[in-house]
Design a protein around this motif. Structure first.
Motif, PDB file in Angstrom:
ATOM      1  N   LYS A 163       5.793 -10.289  23.040  1.00 50.17           N
ATOM      2  CA  LYS A 163       4.895 -10.485  24.178  1.00 50.17           C
ATOM      3  C   LYS A 163       3.630  -9.664  23.975  1.00 50.17           C
ATOM      4  O   LYS A 163       3.583  -8.761  23.139  1.00 50.17           O
ATOM      5  N   GLU A 164       2.615  -9.957  24.754  1.00 52.37           N
ATOM      6  CA  GLU A 164       1.395  -9.155  24.746  1.00 52.37           C
ATOM      7  C   GLU A 164       1.690  -7.922  25.595  1.00 52.37           C
ATOM      8  O   GLU A 164       1.755  -7.992  26.824  1.00 52.37           O
ATOM      9  N   ILE A 165       1.908  -6.792  24.921  1.00 50.58           N
ATOM     10  CA  ILE A 165       2.312  -5.565  25.600  1.00 50.58           C
ATOM     11  C   ILE A 165       1.497  -4.374  25.106  1.00 50.58           C
ATOM     12  O   ILE A 165       0.765  -4.480  24.115  1.00 50.58           O
ATOM     13  N   ALA A 166       1.659  -3.277  25.800  1.00 50.94           N
ATOM     14  CA  ALA A 166       1.148  -1.990  25.348  1.00 50.94           C
ATOM     15  C   ALA A 166       2.326  -1.024  25.372  1.00 50.94           C
ATOM     16  O   ALA A 166       3.150  -1.059  26.291  1.00 50.94           O
ATOM     17  N   THR A 167       2.437  -0.186  24.342  1.00 47.43           N
ATOM     18  CA  THR A 167       3.470   0.840  24.295  1.00 47.43           C
ATOM     19  C   THR A 167       2.787   2.191  24.147  1.00 47.43           C
ATOM     20  O   THR A 167       1.715   2.291  23.538  1.00 47.43           O
ATOM     21  N   MET A 168       3.424   3.225  24.707  1.00 42.91           N
ATOM     22  CA  MET A 168       2.811   4.548  24.678  1.00 42.91           C
ATOM     23  C   MET A 168       3.869   5.620  24.451  1.00 42.91           C
ATOM     24  O   MET A 168       4.956   5.565  25.023  1.00 42.91           O
ATOM     25  N   ILE A 169       3.523   6.586  23.612  1.00 41.57           N
ATOM     26  CA  ILE A 169       4.321   7.795  23.417  1.00 41.57           C
ATOM     27  C   ILE A 169       3.441   8.932  23.906  1.00 41.57           C
ATOM     28  O   ILE A 169       2.285   9.043  23.492  1.00 41.57           O
ATOM     29  N   ALA A 170       3.985   9.760  24.793  1.00 47.08           N
ATOM     30  CA  ALA A 170       3.162  10.811  25.393  1.00 47.08           C
ATOM     31  C   ALA A 170       4.026  11.993  25.798  1.00 47.08           C
ATOM     32  O   ALA A 170       5.206  11.834  26.105  1.00 47.08           O
ATOM     33  N   ASN A 171       3.440  13.166  25.786  1.00 48.43           N
ATOM     34  CA  ASN A 171       4.054  14.332  26.393  1.00 48.43           C
ATOM     35  C   ASN A 171       3.042  15.450  26.565  1.00 48.43           C
ATOM     36  O   ASN A 171       1.895  15.342  26.155  1.00 48.43           O
ATOM     37  N   PHE A 172       3.509  16.493  27.223  1.00 46.67           N
ATOM     38  CA  PHE A 172       2.676  17.665  27.499  1.00 46.67           C
ATOM     39  C   PHE A 172       2.802  18.679  26.378  1.00 46.67           C
ATOM     40  O   PHE A 172       3.799  18.705  25.655  1.00 46.67           O
ATOM     41  N   PHE A 173       1.783  19.530  26.278  1.00 44.42           N
ATOM     42  CA  PHE A 173       1.832  20.707  25.429  1.00 44.42           C
ATOM     43  C   PHE A 173       1.466  21.874  26.327  1.00 44.42           C
ATOM     44  O   PHE A 173       0.357  21.947  26.838  1.00 44.42           O
ATOM     45  N   ILE A 174       2.440  22.742  26.570  1.00 46.55           N
ATOM     46  CA  ILE A 174       2.243  23.913  27.422  1.00 46.55           C
ATOM     47  C   ILE A 174       2.171  25.126  26.500  1.00 46.55           C
ATOM     48  O   ILE A 174       3.133  25.438  25.806  1.00 46.55           O
ATOM     49  N   ASN A 175       1.006  25.759  26.488  1.00 47.20           N
ATOM     50  CA  ASN A 175       0.762  26.887  25.576  1.00 47.20           C
ATOM     51  C   ASN A 175       1.112  26.513  24.135  1.00 47.20           C
ATOM     52  O   ASN A 175       1.690  27.292  23.391  1.00 47.20           O
ATOM     53  N   GLY A 176       0.786  25.278  23.771  1.00 42.97           N
ATOM     54  CA  GLY A 176       0.982  24.798  22.406  1.00 42.97           C
ATOM     55  C   GLY A 176       2.354  24.232  22.108  1.00 42.97           C
ATOM     56  O   GLY A 176       2.565  23.667  21.040  1.00 42.97           O
ATOM     57  N   LYS A 177       3.311  24.345  23.015  1.00 43.09           N
ATOM     58  CA  LYS A 177       4.662  23.846  22.773  1.00 43.09           C
ATOM     59  C   LYS A 177       4.838  22.481  23.431  1.00 43.09           C
ATOM     60  O   LYS A 177       4.527  22.305  24.607  1.00 43.09           O
ATOM     61  N   PRO A 178       5.371  21.491  22.681  1.00 42.36           N
ATOM     62  CA  PRO A 178       5.576  20.170  23.270  1.00 42.36           C
ATOM     63  C   PRO A 178       6.689  20.185  24.309  1.00 42.36           C
ATOM     64  O   PRO A 178       7.709  20.853  24.129  1.00 42.36           O
ATOM     65  N   MET A 179       6.473  19.473  25.407  1.00 40.73           N
ATOM     66  CA  MET A 179       7.452  19.380  26.490  1.00 40.73           C
ATOM     67  C   MET A 179       7.400  17.994  27.109  1.00 40.73           C
ATOM     68  O   MET A 179       6.317  17.465  27.336  1.00 40.73           O
ATOM     69  N   THR A 180       8.554  17.473  27.413  1.00 44.48           N
ATOM     70  CA  THR A 180       8.614  16.240  28.184  1.00 44.48           C
ATOM     71  C   THR A 180       8.418  16.600  29.652  1.00 44.48           C
ATOM     72  O   THR A 180       8.520  17.772  30.041  1.00 44.48           O
ATOM     73  N   ALA A 181       8.160  15.598  30.480  1.00 47.17           N
ATOM     74  CA  ALA A 181       8.039  15.835  31.922  1.00 47.17           C
ATOM     75  C   ALA A 181       9.340  16.431  32.454  1.00 47.17           C
ATOM     76  O   ALA A 181       9.318  17.337  33.288  1.00 47.17           O
ATOM     77  N   GLU A 182      10.472  15.947  31.939  1.00 45.68           N
ATOM     78  CA  GLU A 182      11.777  16.463  32.368  1.00 45.68           C
ATOM     79  C   GLU A 182      11.906  17.950  32.056  1.00 45.68           C
ATOM     80  O   GLU A 182      12.329  18.734  32.903  1.00 45.68           O
ATOM     81  N   GLN A 183      11.549  18.334  30.847  1.00 47.16           N
ATOM     82  CA  GLN A 183      11.648  19.742  30.457  1.00 47.16           C
ATOM     83  C   GLN A 183      10.719  20.619  31.294  1.00 47.16           C
ATOM     84  O   GLN A 183      11.079  21.720  31.687  1.00 47.16           O
ATOM     85  N   LEU A 184       9.527  20.118  31.570  1.00 45.25           N
ATOM     86  CA  LEU A 184       8.570  20.866  32.368  1.00 45.25           C
ATOM     87  C   LEU A 184       9.085  21.046  33.797  1.00 45.25           C
ATOM     88  O   LEU A 184       9.004  22.139  34.356  1.00 45.25           O
ATOM     89  N   CYS A 185       9.643  19.986  34.373  1.00 45.40           N
ATOM     90  CA  CYS A 185      10.226  20.094  35.719  1.00 45.40           C
ATOM     91  C   CYS A 185      11.323  21.158  35.746  1.00 45.40           C
ATOM     92  O   CYS A 185      11.359  22.000  36.642  1.00 45.40           O
ATOM     93  N   LYS A 186      12.206  21.080  34.756  1.00 43.60           N
ATOM     94  CA  LYS A 186      13.336  22.016  34.714  1.00 43.60           C
ATOM     95  C   LYS A 186      12.853  23.450  34.519  1.00 43.60           C
ATOM     96  O   LYS A 186      13.289  24.361  35.241  1.00 43.60           O
ATOM     97  N   LYS A 187      11.968  23.667  33.580  1.00 40.12           N
ATOM     98  CA  LYS A 187      11.494  25.021  33.290  1.00 40.12           C
ATOM     99  C   LYS A 187      10.745  25.631  34.473  1.00 40.12           C
ATOM    100  O   LYS A 187      10.880  26.812  34.756  1.00 40.12           O
ATOM    101  N   GLN A 188       9.950  24.829  35.159  1.00 38.63           N
ATOM    102  CA  GLN A 188       9.157  25.336  36.278  1.00 38.63           C
ATOM    103  C   GLN A 188       9.892  25.219  37.616  1.00 38.63           C
ATOM    104  O   GLN A 188       9.349  25.603  38.653  1.00 38.63           O
ATOM    105  N   GLU A 189      11.107  24.670  37.584  1.00 40.61           N
ATOM    106  CA  GLU A 189      11.933  24.510  38.776  1.00 40.61           C
ATOM    107  C   GLU A 189      11.186  23.773  39.886  1.00 40.61           C
ATOM    108  O   GLU A 189      11.106  24.236  41.026  1.00 40.61           O
ATOM    109  N   VAL A 190      10.615  22.626  39.505  1.00 40.50           N
ATOM    110  CA  VAL A 190       9.932  21.772  40.479  1.00 40.50           C
ATOM    111  C   VAL A 190      10.518  20.370  40.408  1.00 40.50           C
ATOM    112  O   VAL A 190      11.046  19.956  39.385  1.00 40.50           O
ATOM    113  N   SER A 191      10.396  19.672  41.509  1.00 40.77           N
ATOM    114  CA  SER A 191      10.810  18.276  41.537  1.00 40.77           C
ATOM    115  C   SER A 191       9.653  17.427  41.027  1.00 40.77           C
ATOM    116  O   SER A 191       8.535  17.908  40.866  1.00 40.77           O
TER     117      SER A 191
END
Length: 165
Positions: A83-111
């Motif tokens: 199909k005509e689609i777009a795919t994306m790979i993305a994540n955060f880098f916090i102080n240079g370390k890669p983190m998924t949104a899940e890891q960031l939520c857990k580490k910062q204890e936020v929902s």
């Protein structure tokens, strides 16, 4: 352009959320694009097998129209490549370390609901360098037709340099 990236990020956050299934964060070098070839060796014109081999360990977001921001996490084996689609790979880098949104939520204890407020908080940004990186692939007829790589630096967007008092 910054506003578009900002919207892209928040769209990703709200859809991806703080999931229960852990995802491997993509390393910084994965987001390097040289011409029409990614650091993993994926190029414009490549098909699903090359893409699957290169990115099977990462969360891939998909939209079924290249005009929409990719927003549904799909295993690489179930992406509708024809199909005509777009795919994306993305994540955060916090102080240079890669983190998924899940890891960031857990580490910062936020929902998930509190994550966007955290990432735009001057207090958080003074203590952390926050960069969101992504690779975006556009697909037509089962082949990659275009690849983009970019980043959003939250400290610059919100004008709060990391390490400021």
């Amino acid at each position: 352009m910054t506003k578009l990236l900002y919207l892209l990020l928040f769209s990703f956050l709200f859809v991806a959320g703080c999931e229960k299934n852990p995802v491997t964060p993509a390393p910084e070098e994965l987001f390097v694009l040289s011409g029409e070839t990614t650091a993993a060796g994926v190029s414009v014109g490549d098909g699903p097998e090359v893409f699957k081999e290169a990115y099977q360990d990462y969360e891939v977001l998909v939209s079924e129209s290249d005009s929409e921001i990719p927003n549904e996490a799909v295993p690489v084996s179930r992406i509708p490549y024809k199909k005509e689609i777009a795919t994306m790979i993305a994540n955060f880098f916090i102080n240079g370390k890669p983190m998924t949104a899940e890891q960031l939520c857990k580490k910062q204890e936020v929902s998930m609901d509190g994550l966007s407020a955290l990432l735009s908080s001057p207090t958080f940004l003074k203590e952390h360098e926050v960069i969101y990186r992504y690779l975006l692939f556009y697909w037509e007829d089962g082949k990659i037709s275009h690849i983009e790589s970019d980043e959003l630096n939250y400290n610059e967007t919100f004008e709060v340099p990391a390490g400021t008092p």
